[in-house]
Design a protein around this motif. Structure first.
Motif, mmCIF file in Angstrom:
data_model
loop_
_atom_site.group_PDB
_atom_site.id
_atom_site.type_symbol
_atom_site.label_atom_id
_atom_site.label_comp_id
_atom_site.label_asym_id
_atom_site.label_seq_id
_atom_site.Cartn_x
_atom_site.Cartn_y
_atom_site.Cartn_z
ATOM 1 N N PHE A 193 -20.582 68.540 115.753
ATOM 2 C CA PHE A 193 -21.340 67.682 114.857
ATOM 3 C C PHE A 193 -21.797 66.477 115.670
ATOM 4 O O PHE A 193 -21.002 65.832 116.357
ATOM 5 N N CYS A 194 -23.092 66.192 115.620
ATOM 6 C CA CYS A 194 -23.612 65.055 116.394
ATOM 7 C C CYS A 194 -24.763 64.441 115.621
ATOM 8 O O CYS A 194 -25.664 65.141 115.167
ATOM 9 N N TYR A 195 -24.710 63.134 115.413
ATOM 10 C CA TYR A 195 -25.857 62.459 114.779
ATOM 11 C C TYR A 195 -26.172 61.157 115.506
ATOM 12 O O TYR A 195 -26.493 60.153 114.900
ATOM 13 N N GLN A 196 -26.108 61.260 116.841
ATOM 14 C CA GLN A 196 -26.240 60.032 117.614
ATOM 15 C C GLN A 196 -27.680 59.641 117.910
ATOM 16 O O GLN A 196 -27.916 58.553 118.419
ATOM 17 N N CYS A 197 -28.646 60.514 117.612
ATOM 18 C CA CYS A 197 -30.013 60.110 117.937
ATOM 19 C C CYS A 197 -30.970 60.339 116.786
ATOM 20 O O CYS A 197 -30.634 60.992 115.791
ATOM 21 N N GLU A 198 -32.155 59.832 116.978
ATOM 22 C CA GLU A 198 -33.148 59.800 115.894
ATOM 23 C C GLU A 198 -33.628 61.184 115.508
ATOM 24 O O GLU A 198 -34.018 61.430 114.373
ATOM 25 N N GLN A 199 -33.600 62.126 116.485
ATOM 26 C CA GLN A 199 -34.151 63.444 116.180
ATOM 27 C C GLN A 199 -33.109 64.367 115.535
ATOM 28 O O GLN A 199 -33.347 65.557 115.394
ATOM 29 N N THR A 200 -31.959 63.819 115.158
ATOM 30 C CA THR A 200 -30.904 64.654 114.600
ATOM 31 C C THR A 200 -31.415 65.492 113.416
ATOM 32 O O THR A 200 -32.351 65.101 112.721
ATOM 33 N N ARG A 253 -26.776 74.802 118.348
ATOM 34 C CA ARG A 253 -27.559 74.032 119.320
ATOM 35 C C ARG A 253 -28.199 72.849 118.606
ATOM 36 O O ARG A 253 -28.775 73.012 117.526
ATOM 37 N N GLY A 254 -28.084 71.665 119.187
ATOM 38 C CA GLY A 254 -28.692 70.485 118.577
ATOM 39 C C GLY A 254 -30.194 70.470 118.798
ATOM 40 O O GLY A 254 -30.733 71.258 119.583
ATOM 41 N N MET A 255 -30.867 69.567 118.109
ATOM 42 C CA MET A 255 -32.320 69.471 118.234
ATOM 43 C C MET A 255 -32.740 69.160 119.679
ATOM 44 O O MET A 255 -33.848 69.464 120.090
ATOM 45 N N GLY A 272 -31.303 70.418 122.288
ATOM 46 C CA GLY A 272 -30.988 71.539 123.165
ATOM 47 C C GLY A 272 -29.534 71.540 123.620
ATOM 48 O O GLY A 272 -29.102 72.445 124.340
ATOM 49 N N LYS A 273 -28.765 70.535 123.192
ATOM 50 C CA LYS A 273 -27.333 70.487 123.562
ATOM 51 C C LYS A 273 -26.597 71.584 122.813
ATOM 52 O O LYS A 273 -26.725 71.687 121.590
ATOM 53 N N ASP A 274 -25.834 72.405 123.548
ATOM 54 C CA ASP A 274 -25.154 73.494 122.850
ATOM 55 C C ASP A 274 -23.792 73.031 122.343
ATOM 56 O O ASP A 274 -23.299 71.950 122.684
ATOM 57 N N LEU A 297 -24.814 60.321 126.580
ATOM 58 C CA LEU A 297 -25.984 59.876 125.815
ATOM 59 C C LEU A 297 -26.940 61.045 125.587
ATOM 60 O O LEU A 297 -26.939 62.024 126.340
ATOM 61 N N THR A 298 -27.794 60.897 124.596
ATOM 62 C CA THR A 298 -28.796 61.927 124.312
ATOM 63 C C THR A 298 -29.646 62.219 125.551
ATOM 64 O O THR A 298 -30.109 61.291 126.227
ATOM 65 N N ASN A 299 -29.851 63.522 125.804
ATOM 66 C CA ASN A 299 -30.766 63.953 126.861
ATOM 67 C C ASN A 299 -30.361 63.477 128.256
ATOM 68 O O ASN A 299 -31.221 63.176 129.087
HETATM 69 S S1 SF4 Z 1 -30.524 65.984 118.899
HETATM 70 FE FE1 SF4 Z 1 -28.829 66.187 120.356
HETATM 71 S S2 SF4 Z 1 -28.082 64.093 120.746
HETATM 72 FE FE2 SF4 Z 1 -29.440 64.030 118.944
HETATM 73 S S3 SF4 Z 1 -28.058 64.187 117.217
HETATM 74 FE FE3 SF4 Z 1 -28.683 66.273 117.703
HETATM 75 S S4 SF4 Z 1 -27.175 67.103 119.156
HETATM 76 FE FE4 SF4 Z 1 -26.923 64.866 119.021
#
Ligand code: SF4
Ligand code: SF4
Length: 554
Positions: free
Chosen positions: A2-9, A22-24, A26-28, A74-76
């Motif tokens: 679970f990750c909501y650390q960035c704007e594109q979540t 996979r997050g938005m 591309g982080k798996d 950090l994101t990306n």
């Molecule tokens: S896009 Fe990546 S860094 Fe951003 S909230 Fe989703 S998993 Fe986290």
């Protein structure tokens, strides 16, 4: 994960947060879980480090490692699970060393050793499967059932602010600048989170303390950049390529760029900046290199196309990396905190592999027609003409300043920032920082009595410069920053922007317009609290927000 650390979540009607495989970005799932476990282990380091430091046994080596390790999350920045497995092991070793220092300091001073729990005593498994089985303990949502969404959201805001602080401090550290108080502040904030705090007042106090710490860190980074390369001076930067072999350097790290410039000297390779390294052209000791040829491409979200077309090698020195495309995967390199599985990583600042790849690539066949932009309006340049600026305001030639700054991103809605700047009245001046500037830095905005109407203050890493400029204007007009004819229109994407926002709030700056969407970790109740206390304003439309900003005070 679970990750909501960035704007594109990922956002749905029922939840905010990336929670699938996979997050938005591309982080798996594996990488996301390992990042959480790394943070958990670093909290354990901080539990001992705060106590050791209080006894005069601070460990700045552990502090420097903590900054780098936080930066990788950090994101990306880093998507390589292998790197995270190694970092978790290194964090556990660091924790053991700091613990021993703490216990030795206690023995020396006759102080009882505190019995610590949580991350201080958590033991990471020895293999990947074991680590993944442990991931729940470190999730940002851990404890939500008992603590509630508001508390978990506030904890997350503090964690993301810490990550932003760490990124800035790491860049300063790379240039040899460090301060005990910065390590102490990061350790204190991580130690605070290690105790799973639930008191909303204490959480808000810690968030403000972090904002103040970030101001110190940004001032240190400003000193590192200007101390190492001279103060930024207004500079025209070529935005189109010239004939010849080429290396593209992306990210924010001026130290890596300076090393690449030194290591390519006399080799017939032109060095281009990409994205947030654009302001590097304004530093005298960087621009003295004749082969620093220009800036190439746009903001980070356009990199797959830009990098595919670039006929040389590419070095990513910090955020923001997206999955390398097949056309350049063999000629892109990562450095410092950055990583992608299978992409060559340069760990020792010897950029020879990237230089070889640039020589092997065709380079640009021809000169493209010249296009330029101006950079270099950091605090020294702007404050150097402060008298002129103040006279222009007093005489009515300048009616309003707009700081339109921050990150860019791929989400729809970011045209707002272009629309906003396009509609700024002719007697308005726009200051900008961060890669959001690529949306409008090509606009011909002219000048007011010789003062350009678009002033590029620098990277997102240069937010200190913008704060100094605002502070100096307030002093000149004998008022507070909130009373100036100045509007802040901030675009956020990742965690450095969270740290800067906390700094602005801690300085008491109100009426900040924030977009394009609000952080997923801010619950409705938290948002209401910020709106009430700081008059934080979600962006609406460029027309309406501009009219509101220019409306006479009631
Ligand atoms: S896009 Fe990546 S860094 Fe951003 S909230 Fe989703 S998993 Fe986290
Ligand atoms: S300003 Fe923000 S989004 Fe842009 S490159 Fe820097 S960190 Fe990434």
């Amino acid at each position: 994960m679970f990750c909501y650390q960035c704007e594109q979540t990922e956002r749905t009607d029922t939840s905010n947060g990336c929670s699938s495989a996979r997050g938005m970005c591309g982080k798996d799932q594996v990488t996301a879980d390992l990042q959480d476990l790394l943070i958990h282990t670093l909290k354990g380091v901080a539990q001992y480090a705060t106590r050791a430091r209080a006894l005069g046994a601070g460990d700045n080596e552990a502090g420097g490692f903590t900054l780098l390790a936080l930066f990788t999350t950090l994101t990306n920045v880093n998507f390589n699970p292998t790197r995270f497995t190694a970092l978790i092991a290194e964090a556990a070793e660091t924790r053991a060393r700091v613990r021993a220092r703490y216990e030795a300091a206690c023995a020396e001073r006759g102080v009882p050793v505190e019995s610590l729990s949580g991350p201080a005593v958590w033991e990471p498994a020895g293999d990947l499967n074991g680590l993944l089985a442990q991931a729940a303990v470190a999730s940002v949502l851990a404890g939500r059932d008992a603590a509630g969404d508001d508390v978990v959201g506030l904890r997350a805001m503090i964690l993301y602010g810490i990550k932003g602080v760490a990124a800035y401090a790491h860049h300063a550290h790379a240039l040899g600048y460090e301060r005990d108080e910065v390590y102490a502040g990061v350790e204190t904030a991580l130690d605070f989170l290690a105790a799973d705090p639930t008191d909303v007042g204490a959480l808000l106090d810690q968030a403000m303390a972090l904002g103040r710490l970030n101001l110190t860190v940004m001032e240190m980074l400003d000193a590192a950049n200007t101390g190492s390369f001279g103060p930024q001076t207004p500079t025209t930067v070529r935005m189109t390529p010239v004939k010849g072999k080429a290396i593209l350097v992306s990210g924010h790290d001026l130290k890596d760029l300076s090393l690449i410039l030194e290591q390519t000297a006399g080799k017939g390779i032109n060095v281009y900046t990409h994205g947030e390294l654009l302001p590097a052209h304004a530093y005298p000791l960087l621009k003295k290199h004749p082969h620093l040829a220009g800036n190439y491409g746009g903001a980070w979200q356009d990199q797959v196309k830009d990098f595919s077309d670039f006929p040389g090698s590419i070095v990513m020195t910090s955020n923001c990396l997206v999955e390398p495309g097949p056309r350049y995967r063999s000629r892109i390199f990562t450095a410092g905190p950055v990583g992608w599985p299978g992409v060559r990583h340069i760990a020792d600042q010897n950029f020879a592999p990237a230089i070889q790849a640039a020589l092997a690539a065709p380079g640009f066949k021809d000169d493209a027609p010249e296009k330029t932009v101006m950079v270099g309006f950091g605090r020294d340049a702007v404050l150097g003409v402060a008298d002129k600026v103040i006279d222009a305001v007093k005489g009515g030639a300048i009616s309003h300043f707009f700081l339109v700054g921050g990150c860019d991103g791929a989400a729809p809605g970011r045209n707002y920032y272009t629309d906003f700047v396009e509609q700024v009245p002719q007697d308005g001046v726009v200051l900008t920082i961060g890669c959001g500037k690529y949306r409008f830095n090509h606009l011909e905005m002219g000048d007011i009595g010789g003062i350009p109407r678009l002033l590029d203050v620098g990277q997102c890493n240069d937010a200190y410069s913008a704060i100094k400029i605002a502070g100096a204007l307030a002093q000149a007009f004998n008022c507070t920053v909130n009373d100036l004819p100045l509007s802040l229109v901030v675009s956020w994407f990742e965690q450095k922007a969270v740290a800067v926002l906390l700094t602005l709030l801690a300085l008491g700056i109100k009426d900040i317009r924030l977009g394009p969407t609000l952080p997923g970790f801010l619950t409705p109740a938290l948002l209401d609290a910020l709106v009430e206390k700081f008059a934080l304003k979600p962006i609406t439309t460029a027309e309406a927000d501009l009219a509101d900003a220019l409306a006479p005070a009631a």
